[in-house]
Design a protein around this motif. Structure first.
Motif, PDB file in Angstrom:
ATOM      1  N   LEU A 107      30.184  33.759 194.242  1.00  0.00           N
ATOM      2  CA  LEU A 107      29.532  34.591 193.249  1.00  0.00           C
ATOM      3  C   LEU A 107      28.320  34.307 192.511  1.00  0.00           C
ATOM      4  CD1 LEU A 107      30.553  37.529 192.300  1.00  0.00           C
ATOM      5  CD2 LEU A 107      31.920  36.234 190.654  1.00  0.00           C
ATOM      6  N   ALA A 108      28.154  33.065 192.322  1.00  0.00           N
ATOM      7  CA  ALA A 108      27.000  32.573 191.750  1.00  0.00           C
ATOM      8  C   ALA A 108      25.860  32.647 192.379  1.00  0.00           C
ATOM      9  CB  ALA A 108      27.403  31.006 190.905  1.00  0.00           C
ATOM     10  N   GLU A 109      26.131  32.230 193.785  1.00  0.00           N
ATOM     11  CA  GLU A 109      25.114  32.342 194.731  1.00  0.00           C
ATOM     12  C   GLU A 109      24.594  33.650 194.849  1.00  0.00           C
ATOM     13  OE1 GLU A 109      22.457  30.705 197.979  1.00  0.00           O
ATOM     14  OE2 GLU A 109      23.501  29.781 196.234  1.00  0.00           O
ATOM     15  N   ALA A 110      25.461  34.722 194.928  1.00  0.00           N
ATOM     16  CA  ALA A 110      25.220  36.010 195.288  1.00  0.00           C
ATOM     17  C   ALA A 110      24.205  36.351 194.007  1.00  0.00           C
ATOM     18  CB  ALA A 110      26.322  36.833 195.212  1.00  0.00           C
ATOM     19  N   LYS A 111      24.750  36.364 192.639  1.00  0.00           N
ATOM     20  CA  LYS A 111      23.850  36.519 191.391  1.00  0.00           C
ATOM     21  C   LYS A 111      22.626  35.923 191.535  1.00  0.00           C
ATOM     22  CE  LYS A 111      27.937  37.594 188.619  1.00  0.00           C
ATOM     23  NZ  LYS A 111      28.886  36.977 187.308  1.00  0.00           N
ATOM     24  N   ALA A 112      22.570  34.444 191.943  1.00  0.00           N
ATOM     25  CA  ALA A 112      21.406  33.997 191.916  1.00  0.00           C
ATOM     26  C   ALA A 112      20.232  34.644 192.686  1.00  0.00           C
ATOM     27  CB  ALA A 112      21.512  32.251 192.169  1.00  0.00           C
ATOM     28  N   ASN A 113      20.677  34.986 193.844  1.00  0.00           N
ATOM     29  CA  ASN A 113      19.912  35.582 194.745  1.00  0.00           C
ATOM     30  C   ASN A 113      19.632  37.371 194.618  1.00  0.00           C
ATOM     31  OD1 ASN A 113      18.912  33.614 197.022  1.00  0.00           O
ATOM     32  ND2 ASN A 113      20.901  33.154 196.507  1.00  0.00           N
ATOM     33  N   GLY A 114      20.054  37.839 193.386  1.00  0.00           N
ATOM     34  CA  GLY A 114      19.847  39.132 193.112  1.00  0.00           C
ATOM     35  C   GLY A 114      20.921  40.147 193.660  1.00  0.00           C
ATOM     36  N   VAL A 115      21.866  39.868 193.991  1.00  0.00           N
ATOM     37  CA  VAL A 115      22.934  40.645 194.742  1.00  0.00           C
ATOM     38  C   VAL A 115      23.705  41.292 193.621  1.00  0.00           C
ATOM     39  CG1 VAL A 115      24.867  40.772 196.421  1.00  0.00           C
ATOM     40  CG2 VAL A 115      23.013  39.110 196.784  1.00  0.00           C
ATOM     41  N   GLU A 116      23.748  42.389 193.644  1.00  0.00           N
ATOM     42  CA  GLU A 116      24.429  43.300 192.518  1.00  0.00           C
ATOM     43  C   GLU A 116      25.846  43.155 192.734  1.00  0.00           C
ATOM     44  OE1 GLU A 116      24.895  47.747 190.422  1.00  0.00           O
ATOM     45  OE2 GLU A 116      23.670  47.401 192.311  1.00  0.00           O
ATOM     46  N   VAL A 117      26.546  42.995 191.631  1.00  0.00           N
ATOM     47  CA  VAL A 117      28.024  42.816 191.456  1.00  0.00           C
ATOM     48  C   VAL A 117      28.234  44.178 191.124  1.00  0.00           C
ATOM     49  CG1 VAL A 117      30.191  41.806 190.564  1.00  0.00           C
ATOM     50  CG2 VAL A 117      28.311  40.462 190.992  1.00  0.00           C
ATOM     51  N   LEU A 118      29.044  45.324 192.033  1.00  0.00           N
ATOM     52  CA  LEU A 118      29.433  46.479 191.803  1.00  0.00           C
ATOM     53  C   LEU A 118      30.824  46.720 190.914  1.00  0.00           C
ATOM     54  CD1 LEU A 118      28.694  47.767 195.410  1.00  0.00           C
ATOM     55  CD2 LEU A 118      27.060  47.837 193.312  1.00  0.00           C
ATOM     56  N   ALA A 119      31.694  45.729 191.223  1.00  0.00           N
ATOM     57  CA  ALA A 119      32.780  45.724 190.524  1.00  0.00           C
ATOM     58  C   ALA A 119      33.623  44.466 190.754  1.00  0.00           C
ATOM     59  CB  ALA A 119      33.788  46.788 190.967  1.00  0.00           C
ATOM     60  N   ARG A 120      34.328  44.055 189.649  1.00  0.00           N
ATOM     61  CA  ARG A 120      35.244  42.800 189.992  1.00  0.00           C
ATOM     62  C   ARG A 120      36.601  43.068 188.973  1.00  0.00           C
ATOM     63  NH1 ARG A 120      32.349  37.674 187.731  1.00  0.00           N
ATOM     64  NH2 ARG A 120      34.571  36.960 188.128  1.00  0.00           N
ATOM     65  N   GLY A 121      37.454  42.174 189.246  1.00  0.00           N
ATOM     66  CA  GLY A 121      38.750  42.374 188.643  1.00  0.00           C
ATOM     67  C   GLY A 121      39.877  41.373 189.063  1.00  0.00           C
ATOM     68  N   ALA A 122      40.847  41.378 188.431  1.00  0.00           N
ATOM     69  CA  ALA A 122      42.119  40.792 188.900  1.00  0.00           C
ATOM     70  C   ALA A 122      43.294  41.696 189.198  1.00  0.00           C
ATOM     71  CB  ALA A 122      42.243  39.554 187.859  1.00  0.00           C
ATOM     72  N   PHE A 123      44.089  41.271 190.140  1.00  0.00           N
ATOM     73  CA  PHE A 123      45.604  41.907 190.381  1.00  0.00           C
ATOM     74  C   PHE A 123      46.350  41.027 189.562  1.00  0.00           C
ATOM     75  CE2 PHE A 123      47.819  43.892 193.784  1.00  0.00           C
ATOM     76  CZ  PHE A 123      48.765  44.534 193.227  1.00  0.00           C
ATOM     77  N   GLU A 124      46.585  41.352 188.265  1.00  0.00           N
ATOM     78  CA  GLU A 124      47.462  40.383 187.483  1.00  0.00           C
ATOM     79  C   GLU A 124      48.917  40.172 187.747  1.00  0.00           C
ATOM     80  OE1 GLU A 124      46.790  41.736 183.483  1.00  0.00           O
ATOM     81  OE2 GLU A 124      44.744  41.740 183.569  1.00  0.00           O
ATOM     82  N   GLY A 125      49.136  39.117 187.555  1.00  0.00           N
ATOM     83  CA  GLY A 125      50.678  38.701 187.991  1.00  0.00           C
ATOM     84  C   GLY A 125      50.871  38.231 189.421  1.00  0.00           C
TER      85      GLY A 125
END
Length: 168
Positions: A107-125
């Motif tokens: 994820l850090a590599e993607a961000k460092a290369n300008g790739v947009e994070v559209l959505a993120r989250g966790a399936f809790e539990g």
């Protein structure tokens, strides 16, 4: 830039009618079994869309074509990356997913290369974290997943005999 190496873990379609899509995949493409989870709620404490908290509900179905995991998602309520896809493109291929060895580094590599994070989250539990990246020229999103050992065991249980998941 290489964000994730190895085989594609999952292909996902967003659909308006999950039961009809399951029938089609079963009848036409031989997906013998589906594991369906109705009314999965993602709340603003565990999920974001375009950088702001999101609140939505989906129904999810998982199946396998040989060793390839297929996912179907039907948006039920709220605004999500999935409902946006239905509104702009209709039913169809939504994302491809990888399970990188190091989710945070990918994820850090993607961000460092300008790739947009559209959505993120966790399936809790259940021990799953996800991030959807803009797929650029692919025309669909790319999902990165972090899976707990319990989630990997569940996916291993679902896979048809004679096949294995990428981590096996």
């Amino acid at each position: 830039m290489t964000i994730a190496l190895g085989p594609i873990f999952q292909l996902c379609w967003v659909v308006r009618d999950i039961a009809a899509a399951q029938r089609e995949f079963t009848e036409r493409y031989g997906v013998a079994q589906w594991f369906t989870i109705p009314d999965v709620h993602f709340g603003p404490d565990s999920c974001e869309l375009h950088g702001v908290p999101a609140d939505y509900t989906i129904t999810v179905a998982l199946g396998y074509a040989g060793g390839q995991q297929l996912e179907l998602i039907e948006p039920k309520s709220g605004i999500s990356l999935y409902s946006e896809h239905l509104d702009t493109a209709g039913s169809g291929l939504h994302h491809i997913a990888w399970v990188p060895e190091d989710f945070d580094a990918a994820l850090a590599e993607a961000k460092a290369n300008g790739v947009e994070v559209l959505a993120r989250g966790a399936f809790e539990g259940v021990g799953m974290e996800f991030a959807y990246l803009d797929g650029g020229a692919l025309g669909s999103a790319v999902e990165l997943m972090r899976l707990s050992s319990d989630m990997r065991a569940m996916f291993d249980y679902l896979i048809p005999k004679g096949y294995s998941n990428p981590w096996a």
